[in-house]
Design a protein around this motif. Structure first.
Motif, PDB file in Angstrom:
ATOM      1  N   ASP A  58       0.868  -1.176   0.000  1.00 35.15           N
ATOM      2  CA  ASP A  58       0.000   0.000   0.000  1.00 35.15           C
ATOM      3  C   ASP A  58       0.904   1.225   0.000  1.00 35.15           C
ATOM      4  O   ASP A  58       1.588   1.512   0.991  1.00 35.15           O
ATOM      5  CB  ASP A  58      -0.901   0.000   1.235  1.00 35.15           C
ATOM      6  CG  ASP A  58      -1.820   1.206   1.299  1.00 35.15           C
ATOM      7  OD1 ASP A  58      -1.703   2.124   0.451  1.00 35.15           O
ATOM      8  OD2 ASP A  58      -2.661   1.242   2.217  1.00 35.15           O
ATOM      9  N   ASN A  60       0.345   4.264   0.232  1.00 35.96           N
ATOM     10  CA  ASN A  60      -0.012   5.317   1.176  1.00 35.96           C
ATOM     11  C   ASN A  60       0.315   4.961   2.626  1.00 35.96           C
ATOM     12  O   ASN A  60       0.313   5.827   3.495  1.00 35.96           O
ATOM     13  CB  ASN A  60      -1.501   5.650   1.059  1.00 35.96           C
ATOM     14  CG  ASN A  60      -1.827   6.194  -0.315  1.00 35.96           C
ATOM     15  OD1 ASN A  60      -1.139   7.055  -0.832  1.00 35.96           O
ATOM     16  ND2 ASN A  60      -2.867   5.662  -0.928  1.00 35.96           N
ATOM     17  N   SER A  75       5.739   7.683   3.673  1.00 36.97           N
ATOM     18  CA  SER A  75       4.936   6.611   3.096  1.00 36.97           C
ATOM     19  C   SER A  75       5.839   5.704   2.247  1.00 36.97           C
ATOM     20  O   SER A  75       6.952   6.080   1.872  1.00 36.97           O
ATOM     21  CB  SER A  75       3.822   7.184   2.224  1.00 36.97           C
ATOM     22  OG  SER A  75       4.375   7.780   1.062  1.00 36.97           O
ATOM     23  N   GLU A  77       5.339   5.083  -0.767  1.00 36.60           N
ATOM     24  CA  GLU A  77       5.512   5.769  -2.043  1.00 36.60           C
ATOM     25  C   GLU A  77       6.683   6.746  -1.984  1.00 36.60           C
ATOM     26  O   GLU A  77       7.508   6.803  -2.900  1.00 36.60           O
ATOM     27  CB  GLU A  77       4.236   6.503  -2.440  1.00 36.60           C
ATOM     28  CG  GLU A  77       4.331   7.164  -3.802  1.00 36.60           C
ATOM     29  CD  GLU A  77       3.020   7.762  -4.258  1.00 36.60           C
ATOM     30  OE1 GLU A  77       2.812   7.782  -5.475  1.00 36.60           O
ATOM     31  OE2 GLU A  77       2.214   8.190  -3.411  1.00 36.60           O
TER      32      GLU A  77
END
Length: 102
Positions: A58, A60, A75, A77
């Motif tokens: 995930d 996020n 995060s 990302e």
């Protein structure tokens, strides 16, 4: 999959995309060739999302910090972008050189 494995897989897939775009460049005019750089950027973002999805990551979600007292949580990302940007930069520079020398 750890971040280094993620980066390696991303580099492999991004290299393949670069080859496709280089081939495409030979059949388009000069303006369209430069637009391929934007297309490459989009491929980079798409591949990160696809790889994350394939590996159950995930983007996020907060990346587990080695120092639990960090006030700013990054995060997945943000970590992935930080660890893979040099791959993107190198391959996009190569793509630019290849498409401008056609």
């Amino acid at each position: 999959m750890n971040i280094d494995e993620f980066r390696d897989e991303l580099e492999t897939r991004l290299s393949i995309e670069k080859q496709y775009l280089t081939q495409e460049a030979s059949s388009v005019d000069e303006q369209e060739r430069l637009e391929l750089l934007g297309k490459f950027n989009e491929k980079y973002k798409e591949l990160i999302k696809r790889l994350a999805n394939e590996n159950g990551i995930d983007l996020n979600e907060s990346y587990p910090s080695e120092n639990s007292s960090d006030s700013e949580q990054l995060s997945y990302e943000q970590i992935i972008l930080g660890k893979t940007m040099n791959v993107y930069d190198r391959l996009s520079d190569e793509l630019y050189e290849e498409i401008t020398n056609i």
